[in-house]
Design a protein around this motif. Sequence first.
Motif, short mmCIF file in Angstrom:
data_model
loop_
_atom_site.label_atom_id
_atom_site.label_comp_id
_atom_site.label_asym_id
_atom_site.label_seq_id
_atom_site.Cartn_x
_atom_site.Cartn_y
_atom_site.Cartn_z
N HIS A 146 4.94 -6.13 -89.56
CA HIS A 146 4.41 -5.27 -90.60
C HIS A 146 5.39 -4.17 -90.98
O HIS A 146 6.33 -3.88 -90.23
N VAL A 148 5.43 -0.14 -92.62
CA VAL A 148 4.66 1.05 -92.99
C VAL A 148 5.52 1.86 -93.95
O VAL A 148 6.67 2.19 -93.65
N HIS A 195 -2.50 -5.57 -89.86
CA HIS A 195 -1.93 -5.09 -91.12
C HIS A 195 -0.52 -5.63 -91.28
O HIS A 195 0.25 -5.70 -90.33
N HIS A 212 8.54 2.48 -90.80
CA HIS A 212 8.97 1.57 -89.75
C HIS A 212 8.64 0.12 -90.09
O HIS A 212 7.80 -0.15 -90.94
N MET A 214 7.65 -3.41 -87.84
CA MET A 214 7.13 -3.76 -86.51
C MET A 214 7.40 -5.23 -86.20
O MET A 214 7.17 -6.10 -87.04
N TYR A 253 8.08 3.03 -80.23
CA TYR A 253 8.87 3.18 -81.45
C TYR A 253 10.25 3.72 -81.07
O TYR A 253 10.36 4.55 -80.17
N GLU A 263 9.06 -0.44 -84.53
CA GLU A 263 8.02 -0.55 -83.51
C GLU A 263 8.12 -1.94 -82.89
O GLU A 263 8.28 -2.93 -83.60
FE FE2 Z 1 3.17 0.02 -86.85
#
Ligand code: FE2
Length: 293
Positions: A146, A148, A195, A212, A214, A253, A263
Amino acid sequence: MNHQLELGYLVLEVPEPDTLNEVLGDVIGLLPGEPTASGAPTWRTDRRAHRLIVESGSTNDAVAVGFEAIDSEAFDRTVGRLQATGLAVVESTGEAEGRRVARLARTTAPWGTEVEIVLALADGPTPFSSALVPGGFLTNGVGLGHVVLATTAFEESAAFLTEGLGFGQSDWLEMEIAEDITLEVRFYHCNARHHTVALARAPFALPQVLHHVMFETNHRDDVGAAFDRLWASDLGIPNGLGRHDNDGMFSFYLHTPAGFQIEVGFGARVVTDSWAENRRYDRISAWGHQALR
Ligand SMILES: [Fe+2]
C-alpha cells in the motif's frame, strides 16, 4: 468486495537512485530487477519483473502509481469509469512497453502524481527468491502493498479513488495530535488488502506526497529480521515495532535517504465481501510504533 485492481508498481523519482540501494536491497531484502530502457533501477518483491522503478530526477517523490487491472474487462471498465468523471485518460502503447505491461492508460490524480492503469505486468526472468526474506512478500491477489499519500486536495483525491477507480473506504482515522491539530487519514481498498491507498489530509503542501510505501511479508519472523537489519544500519526509525489499530498490522517504519518512509509489516486483517467496519479510529496503533531514532 469488488476486486478489479491491485497496486502494480510505484515509480519514484530521486536525485540519486543508487542512494536507495542499501535500504531496498540490504535492509528490506528486495531483489534488483532489470533496469528500464532508460537505465532506471528497478526492484522486485515477487515473480513480477518490477514493483519499484527508481528514476533519476529532481522531484524526490513518487511520480506515478501503477494499478494493475486483473483482466482486460477490468482495464476497460476502470478507464471508462475514470473518463466518466470527466478526466482525460490517454492510452499509450509506447509507454506500455517501458513499464513491461500489455496495456497502459494514464491520467493525473488530484494528489499530483500520474496514475497508470495497466494490464498484465510481466514476470521477471527468474523466480523470486530473497535470501533476506525467505518467506517472501504477500502480493498474490493483493498487489505490491500500500501507499499512503498526503495531499491538500483531500476530498478530490477521495472522489478520484472511489468514483474514478472504484475503491471502497475501509475505515478512517481522526485523532487530535496537538491542540487544534487533527490528523485525518482515510483508508481505501480495491481487493482483500485492508488498504491499497490511504489519504492523509495535509494542512499545507508538504515536500513529498508519498508518506510511505508498505511491503507485507508472509512470515512474522521476516519482519523481525528486517528490523534487526534496520537496527544495525544508520537509517532513521520513525516507528519501531508496533501494531496498527485499524488494519491490525504488526510493522515498523524506516526513513529512506530520499525522505519518504517504508513500512514493513505482517498479518494485516483482510477486507471481506461483508465488510461492515467502515468506522472511525482515534489512535494509530494499539501498541508500539514509538519513534526510536
Ligand atoms: Fe502503512
